[in-house]
Design a protein around this motif. Structure first.
Motif, PDB file in Angstrom:
ATOM      1  N   ALA A   1      12.394  13.748 -43.004  1.00 56.15           N
ATOM      2  CA  ALA A   1      12.604  13.224 -41.645  1.00 56.15           C
ATOM      3  C   ALA A   1      12.094  14.216 -40.608  1.00 56.15           C
ATOM      4  O   ALA A   1      11.529  13.830 -39.585  1.00 56.15           O
ATOM      5  N   TRP A   2      12.274  15.522 -40.889  1.00 55.89           N
ATOM      6  CA  TRP A   2      11.793  16.547 -39.960  1.00 55.89           C
ATOM      7  C   TRP A   2      10.278  16.507 -39.859  1.00 55.89           C
ATOM      8  O   TRP A   2       9.713  16.603 -38.773  1.00 55.89           O
ATOM      9  N   GLU A   3       9.585  16.380 -40.985  1.00 56.71           N
ATOM     10  CA  GLU A   3       8.123  16.356 -40.971  1.00 56.71           C
ATOM     11  C   GLU A   3       7.590  15.080 -40.335  1.00 56.71           C
ATOM     12  O   GLU A   3       6.582  15.101 -39.632  1.00 56.71           O
TER      13      GLU A   3
ATOM     14  N   ILE B   1      12.365  14.398 -33.005  1.00 56.68           N
ATOM     15  CA  ILE B   1      13.597  15.167 -33.201  1.00 56.68           C
ATOM     16  C   ILE B   1      13.695  16.283 -32.164  1.00 56.68           C
ATOM     17  O   ILE B   1      14.770  16.528 -31.595  1.00 56.68           O
ATOM     18  N   LEU B   2      12.565  16.970 -31.936  1.00 55.59           N
ATOM     19  CA  LEU B   2      12.577  18.046 -30.945  1.00 55.59           C
ATOM     20  C   LEU B   2      12.913  17.499 -29.562  1.00 55.59           C
ATOM     21  O   LEU B   2      13.689  18.119 -28.815  1.00 55.59           O
ATOM     22  N   ILE B   3      12.334  16.339 -29.229  1.00 53.39           N
ATOM     23  CA  ILE B   3      12.637  15.740 -27.926  1.00 53.39           C
ATOM     24  C   ILE B   3      14.119  15.369 -27.855  1.00 53.39           C
ATOM     25  O   ILE B   3      14.796  15.626 -26.850  1.00 53.39           O
ATOM     26  N   ALA B   4      14.621  14.754 -28.962  1.00 51.51           N
ATOM     27  CA  ALA B   4      16.034  14.358 -28.982  1.00 51.51           C
ATOM     28  C   ALA B   4      16.952  15.576 -28.864  1.00 51.51           C
ATOM     29  O   ALA B   4      17.944  15.554 -28.120  1.00 51.51           O
TER      30      ALA B   4
ATOM     31  N   ILE C   1      19.590  16.320 -26.064  1.00 53.21           N
ATOM     32  CA  ILE C   1      20.994  16.593 -26.387  1.00 53.21           C
ATOM     33  C   ILE C   1      21.432  17.933 -25.804  1.00 53.21           C
ATOM     34  O   ILE C   1      22.532  18.055 -25.245  1.00 53.21           O
ATOM     35  N   ALA C   2      20.541  18.938 -25.949  1.00 55.16           N
ATOM     36  CA  ALA C   2      20.874  20.257 -25.395  1.00 55.16           C
ATOM     37  C   ALA C   2      21.039  20.181 -23.877  1.00 55.16           C
ATOM     38  O   ALA C   2      21.982  20.750 -23.312  1.00 55.16           O
ATOM     39  N   ALA C   3      20.107  19.434 -23.245  1.00 53.44           N
ATOM     40  CA  ALA C   3      20.206  19.291 -21.788  1.00 53.44           C
ATOM     41  C   ALA C   3      21.483  18.556 -21.402  1.00 53.44           C
ATOM     42  O   ALA C   3      22.169  18.943 -20.438  1.00 53.44           O
TER      43      ALA C   3
END
Length: 611
Positions: free
Chosen positions: A335-337, A343-346, A350-352
């Protein structure tokens, strides 16, 4: 007129015929005969055919007719059969003008070269799927092809990279002529030692013998299967199926030099895919059809390392051992690949959001602390304001207390005199005691109200009657208002007007408004000093308490300003009274404002929600 028309018709017909013949020449049909060494079901033949047809169809527009023949000479190599095949093909294509003949496999190339004068006389030949070692003699200029290395040496080097702990390499081949040729080629290329392996060769066994041998191999070995068209018992096979049967029971990973073996429990190999070989042959045939004589007579098939991800996992091989640039089949990306960017955008979102929520929580905590601090300060200011108001009322309160005390003293002295008399009226004595009790209660009430006003208390709310709050406040201030010669009229609502408020703080606000009204009329004649307090139910359901006076009123431009701290219409005022009063009323869910519609004096309005 008829003759002229007939002439024009003849000319138009000639023009049409010229253009039609030119167009027909431009799209003339090109015919290609493809001769396969093996049968049509062989996986390699299927892959080559797919590549050939796809690449030919993707070229320049034009009509191409393709004819396909499958010799199957590996399984049926007899001279009589080859003779009959030759005669059949010669008769079949005698009247077909061929432009190119394509030979797939070394057997097909030899078959065509031996019979070229009868089958392909003067027709260019393109070949492929032929090992470079299979072409030893110089070829005619019009015979061009794609050579495959099927490099066993590079395949063993790949095995060494994937499994560096292994020591032995077992090379497997069948019993057909093609299989024996392959074994000889491998022996010449590898010898007994290659790429750090001790190399041994296994051939001349039945399929069951191959399976037993594969199952018994030690863990430090690898197996490289070349081809098995026939076993020692004379049973013929499709090599892919024989390899699949052996690899399935093998105790060690199986390697190959053929891409067609993948999907049959084969781990890896240095290969050129047959689809790619077919496409390269199609490109070369296109060049021949276009009359390109400058192209090289032979080119090498594009080959690369190929691994099957399922077998990598089956044998527990570390992915880090796969050489860079290796093509991986059947790989299911994680899923990461697959969704790395998403995922990075999500995660960023989420971090924001987490930071925003954290900041909001901190801000909310600060806001609540600030509200608590403001509430405490408001209570403190309200208490100080009440004490200030009581200071203003001190003279009147002293007078209010002096009256019942004086009455109590007078009644007590009268009672004392009656007690000394020889005879006294019991009814008169009772009346004296009744007066003493009433006066005492009156004094106690004044002291209780004074005490409640002096205490800080809290801002808790309770349900109370607005009419009762007005009555008790007017009673508390009555002495002061009498001293100021100010008349107060109370207009109560017919029924109870219940609100949820803090009684002490509400009394403070009413008292402040009463004293402000008295102050506003201090320069007026005493007969004109009149204050009216009214209680009613508003149309919107809220409860209203209004304090009206007949003074000069508040200028329109000052009606909002006077509620700000340190703004006052009095020369000696600090400007905090109305600001504190509005904050008290707003804290209880209500509003405090001046009525803009009055033409004389001022009318301060308190609006509170109903309980």
């Amino acid at each position: 007129m008829g003759l002229r028309f007939r002439c024009r018709l003849v000319v138009a017909t000639l023009v049409f015929l010229v253009f039609a013949s030119t167009s027909a020449a431009a799209v003339s049909t090109q015919r290609i005969l493809i001769v396969y060494e093996n049968d049509s079901t062989l996986f390699a033949a299927v892959e080559v055919a797919a590549g050939l047809r796809a690449q030919l169809a993707s070229g320049e527009p034009g009509h191409i007719e393709i004819y396909s023949e499958y010799l199957d000479i590996v399984r049926f190599p007899s001279a009589d059969r080859l003779k009959h095949l030759s005669e059949d093909l010669e008769a079949k294509y005698r009247d077909v003008p061929l432009d190119v003949v394509i030979a797939v496999g070394p057997g097909a190339l030899r078959f065509l070269m031996d019979r070229r004068d009868r089958l392909a006389n003067g027709v260019p030949i393109v070949f492929g799927a032929v090992r470079d070692t299979s072409v030893s003699e110089p070829l005619p200029a019009d015979v061009k092809g794609v050579l495959s290395r099927f490099d066993v040496g590079k395949t063993l080097q790949l095995a060494r990279q994937l499994q560096p702990q292994t020591k032995k390499a077992v090379i497997v081949s069948g019993s057909s002529g093609f299989d024996r040729n392959w074994e000889a080629t491998a022996r010449a290329a590898l010898g007994d030692h290659h790429a750090g392996f001790d190399v041994s060769y296994v051939s001349g066994l039945s399929l069951d013998g191959f399976k037993q041998t594969a199952a018994a191999l030690p863990a430090d070995a690898v197996m490289l299967i070349l081809s098995i068209f026939e076993d020692s018992e004379g049973e013929k096979f499709v090599p892919r199926e024989a390899v699949a049967a052996i690899a399935k029971v093998s105790g060690v990973p199986v390697y190959t030099v053929y891409s067609s073996y993948f999907g049959s429990n084969v781990l890896a190999g240095h290969v050129g895919t047959f689809d790619t070989i077919g496409r390269q042959m199609a490109d070369l045939a296109r060049q021949v059809l276009d009359g390109d004589a400058a192209s090289a007579q032979t080119t090498f098939a594009r080959e690369a390392n190929l691994v099957d991800w399922r077998e990598i996992q089956r044998w527990g091989i570390d992915r880090a051992m796969i050489p860079e640039g290796t093509q991986i089949l059947n790989y299911e990306p994680t899923a990461w690949e697959r969704y790395r960017l998403q995922i990075l955008i999500a995660l960023t979102v989420i971090a924001a959001q987490t930071m925003t929520i954290g900041a909001l929580l901190v801000q909310d905590r600060r806001r609540r602390r600030l509200e608590e601090a403001l509430s405490t300060e408001r209570l403190e200011l309200a208490h100080l304001s009440r004490r200030s108001q009581l200071g203003e009322l001190s003279g009147a309160l002293a007078h209010e207390l002096a009256q019942p005390l004086t009455s109590i003293l007078a009644n007590a002295e009268a009672g004392q005199r009656l007690a000394m008399a020889d005879a006294f009226d019991r009814t008169e004595v009772k009346e004296i005691f009744d007066d003493i009790i009433a006066d005492d209660k009156r004094a106690a009430s004044v002291i209780a109200q004074l005490r409640s006003m002096m205490l800080k208390g809290d801002a808790s709310l309770e349900v109370l009657d607005l009419n009762e709050a007005v009555r008790t406040t007017v009673t508390l201030a009555s002495a002061e208002l009498m001293a100021r010669r100010t008349e107060v009229t109370v207009i109560e609502s017919p029924g109870e007007e219940r609100v949820k408020a803090n009684l002490v703080q509400l009394q403070q606000v009413i008292l402040n408004l009463l004293l402000n009204a008295a102050d506003a009329m201090e320069t007026m004649p005493s007969k004109q000093r009149k204050v009216e307090i009214s209680v009613r139910r508003r149309e919107d359901g809220t409860r209203e308490l209004a304090v009206s006076d007949r003074g000069p009123g508040v200028p329109p431009e000052m009606r909002n300003e006077v509620f700000k701290p340190f703004v006052s219409t009095k020369k000696t005022g600090l400007g905090l009274g109305l600001a504190i009063c509005r904050s008290i009323i707003e804290a209880q869910g209500g509003k405090l404002f001046f009525d803009d519609s009055v033409e004389r004096g001022a009318r301060a309005v308190i609006a509170l929600p109903a309980a």
